[in-house]
Structure formats: structure tokens, C-alpha cells
Design a protein around this motif. Sequence first.
Motif, mmCIF file in Angstrom:
data_model
loop_
_atom_site.group_PDB
_atom_site.id
_atom_site.type_symbol
_atom_site.label_atom_id
_atom_site.label_comp_id
_atom_site.label_asym_id
_atom_site.label_seq_id
_atom_site.Cartn_x
_atom_site.Cartn_y
_atom_site.Cartn_z
ATOM 1 N N SER A 33 0.837 -1.197 0.000
ATOM 2 C CA SER A 33 0.000 0.000 0.000
ATOM 3 C C SER A 33 0.872 1.247 0.000
ATOM 4 C CB SER A 33 -0.936 0.002 1.214
ATOM 5 O OG SER A 33 -0.192 0.036 2.419
ATOM 6 N N TYR A 34 0.275 2.343 -0.371
ATOM 7 C CA TYR A 34 0.951 3.628 -0.441
ATOM 8 C C TYR A 34 0.198 4.578 0.485
ATOM 9 C CZ TYR A 34 3.128 1.411 -4.390
ATOM 10 O OH TYR A 34 3.832 0.536 -5.183
ATOM 11 N N SER A 85 5.548 8.853 0.075
ATOM 12 C CA SER A 85 6.197 8.048 1.118
ATOM 13 C C SER A 85 6.536 6.663 0.575
ATOM 14 C CB SER A 85 5.286 7.918 2.345
ATOM 15 O OG SER A 85 4.156 7.136 2.034
ATOM 16 N N LYS A 86 7.314 5.908 1.359
ATOM 17 C CA LYS A 86 7.690 4.557 0.963
ATOM 18 C C LYS A 86 6.467 3.647 1.013
ATOM 19 C CE LYS A 86 12.077 3.278 2.054
ATOM 20 N NZ LYS A 86 13.085 2.714 2.948
ATOM 21 N N PRO A 87 6.395 2.679 0.107
ATOM 22 C CA PRO A 87 5.298 1.722 0.157
ATOM 23 C C PRO A 87 5.367 0.876 1.430
ATOM 24 C CG PRO A 87 6.513 1.549 -1.905
ATOM 25 C CD PRO A 87 7.277 2.470 -1.023
ATOM 26 N N LYS A 88 4.219 0.453 1.906
ATOM 27 C CA LYS A 88 4.110 -0.392 3.095
ATOM 28 C C LYS A 88 3.797 -1.814 2.633
ATOM 29 C CE LYS A 88 1.386 -0.888 7.298
ATOM 30 N NZ LYS A 88 0.241 -0.377 8.052
#
Length: 144
Positions: free
Chosen positions: A56-57, A62-65
Amino acid sequence: MRFMMIVKATTDSEAGVLPSQQLIDAMQKYNEELVKAGVLLAADGLHASANAVRISYPEPGSKPKVVDGPFTEAKELIAGYTLIEVKSREEAIEWALRMPDPHGFGQGEIELRQVFDFENLTEDPNARAKDEEIRKQVEELKKA
């Protein structure tokens, strides 16, 4: 027009319960009918979400999770799909109605969604040319 028949997951498919031989036979017969009609592009079942990863974003830039499965709501998950190319939405519905109950116990649910053609996404001739080139490369790789 391309359509994807999305087979929804059930508690059994999420538990890794494999289809019965009777259901496998019925699905193979159905897929043979799709092939004879010249409309089948792909058809596959998916492993349970216990083997999946969800990316997810959460925030722009931001960095993807990354989250490992399993995921909880079986009704929202996908157990498989069939991709067809037909002349109309009505024809796609007819084919979807002919699919055997994908779980064999009256629990099956199929969601039918039209697939975007790239030319419906953008008017940019450069983007369209790039998409066409990528598709040609994929076809060449399949032949190799």
C-alpha cells in the motif's frame, strides 16, 4: 472488449481447500467452450492470501508499506479469474452465467469487470506508442 470474471474467495479457498475433481472437470469443459468460441485469453486460480503480500501507499511520496497475508475478509479476496475478449458486455454476461459454480458448494460469486484498453486511458500518442511497443515485446517473449 476484454472482461475479467473475478472469482471471489470463500473460507474454503482461503483455507487452501482444493477443488473437487468434479469441479475441475466442469471448469475444464467450460474453458474448452471458451477456447472453441475464440474468446479465452487466460484463466487461473490463485493461492490463498496466506501466501500473499499486500503493498500500500499510505501517503503521497512516502515509501510503500508491505503487509504479509493472510488477509481477513474472504468475501473481498480473489480466488481466481478468467479473462475473455468478446464483442459486447451482454456477451460477457452470457459467458459469466455459463461458468460452473466456482467453489462447487453454492458459495461461488463472480464479479465481471471490463478491462481498460490503453487507448481509453490517454490521448497521448507517445504513451500509446510506448504501450504498443511493450505489448509487442511481451508477445515476442512468449514466442521465445
